[in-house]
Design a protein around this motif. Structure first.
Motif, short mmCIF file in Angstrom:
data_model
loop_
_atom_site.label_atom_id
_atom_site.label_comp_id
_atom_site.label_asym_id
_atom_site.label_seq_id
_atom_site.Cartn_x
_atom_site.Cartn_y
_atom_site.Cartn_z
N ASN A 1 0.80 -1.22 0.00
CA ASN A 1 0.00 0.00 0.00
C ASN A 1 0.83 1.27 0.00
OD1 ASN A 1 0.99 0.01 2.58
ND2 ASN A 1 -0.99 0.22 3.59
N LEU A 2 2.12 1.18 -0.22
CA LEU A 2 2.97 2.37 -0.21
C LEU A 2 3.32 2.81 -1.63
CD1 LEU A 2 5.42 1.42 2.66
CD2 LEU A 2 3.32 2.78 2.80
N MET A 3 3.44 4.12 -1.78
CA MET A 3 3.87 4.70 -3.06
C MET A 3 4.57 6.02 -2.76
SD MET A 3 0.41 6.26 -4.73
CE MET A 3 0.58 8.01 -4.88
N ARG A 4 5.20 6.57 -3.73
CA ARG A 4 5.93 7.83 -3.55
C ARG A 4 4.95 9.00 -3.46
NH1 ARG A 4 11.54 8.04 -4.97
NH2 ARG A 4 11.20 10.21 -4.42
N LEU A 5 5.26 9.93 -2.59
CA LEU A 5 4.42 11.10 -2.37
C LEU A 5 4.30 11.97 -3.63
CD1 LEU A 5 2.80 12.75 -0.35
CD2 LEU A 5 4.93 13.84 0.37
N GLU A 6 5.35 12.01 -4.44
CA GLU A 6 5.29 12.81 -5.67
C GLU A 6 4.14 12.37 -6.56
OE1 GLU A 6 9.76 12.41 -4.68
OE2 GLU A 6 7.98 11.13 -4.61
N LEU A 7 3.87 11.07 -6.62
CA LEU A 7 2.79 10.58 -7.48
C LEU A 7 1.43 11.01 -6.96
CD1 LEU A 7 4.17 7.07 -8.38
CD2 LEU A 7 4.18 9.15 -9.76
N TYR A 8 1.25 10.98 -5.65
CA TYR A 8 0.00 11.48 -5.06
C TYR A 8 -0.16 12.97 -5.39
CZ TYR A 8 -3.08 13.48 -1.58
OH TYR A 8 -4.08 14.19 -0.97
N ARG A 9 0.90 13.73 -5.22
CA ARG A 9 0.82 15.17 -5.48
C ARG A 9 0.62 15.47 -6.96
NH1 ARG A 9 5.06 17.95 -1.21
NH2 ARG A 9 3.82 17.46 0.65
N ILE A 10 1.21 14.67 -7.84
CA ILE A 10 0.96 14.85 -9.28
C ILE A 10 -0.53 14.69 -9.55
CG2 ILE A 10 1.23 13.75 -11.55
CD1 ILE A 10 4.16 13.22 -10.79
#
Length: 176
Positions: free
Chosen positions: A25-34
């Motif tokens: 369930n983890l991903m990079r924060l940049e992708l969420y912000r994109i």
């Protein structure tokens, strides 16, 4: 019958363990912000800034209600509610919640979120950006108290603060 395809329900989140057995369930924060900022850009181009802010607040309210129901769960004691909310937000790496001021009887709070998922580390923009958070926090407070809340960001990373500060107040009869 509605022609809506994406009416929100908790089930739409799916079974993450089943669907992502290797990535989790983890991903990079940049992708969420994109996702967040491109969505905001498209909405703003189509509907204007004010309407976009309101859409983000509404989405935050919907998310906050579901989050409170499914993640925080029922809590009757105020201190337990705050403790559990702080722990869950930290464990899920959403942010570090502090209660700077609390007057539950009057329905007034100053809430601070450090390391906020949405804006910590963004450049200074001379305006607050956490409209989604306003709705999210309002819904969490409403779920606990049973009273509707208005939440307004009064300090943001993007306005030079190093945390996001929110003023929350219960809506009284006749207020908006």
């Amino acid at each position: 019958m509605s022609d809506r395809k994406y009416a929100f329900s908790w089930e739409l989140l799916g079974d993450i363990d089943l669907g992502r057995p290797n990535l989790g369930n983890l991903m990079r924060l940049e992708l969420y912000r994109i996702m967040q900022f491109t969505l905001r850009d498209v909405l703003e181009q189509n509907f204007g800034t004010q309407k976009t802010d309101e859409i983000f607040r509404q989405a935050g309210r919907l998310a906050g209600k579901a989050f409170a129901e499914h993640i925080i769960g029922p809590v009757t004691d105020f201190n337990e509610f705050i403790r559990k909310t702080q722990q869950v937000l930290r464990d899920m790496q959403v942010g570090i919640l502090r209660v700077e001021e609390a007057d539950p009887e009057q329905g007034r709070f100053i809430l601070v979120v450090e390391e906020d998922l949405n804006c910590s580390g963004l450049p200074e923009l001379d305006f607050e950006t956490c409209k989604y958070d306003e709705g999210f926090l309002a819904a969490i407070l409403e779920q606990y108290t049973g009273r509707p809340y208005n939440v307004q960001e009064i300090e943001c990373w993007c306005t030079g603060g190093r945390a996001c500060r929110f003023a929350a107040r219960a809506v009284k009869d006749g207020d908006n």
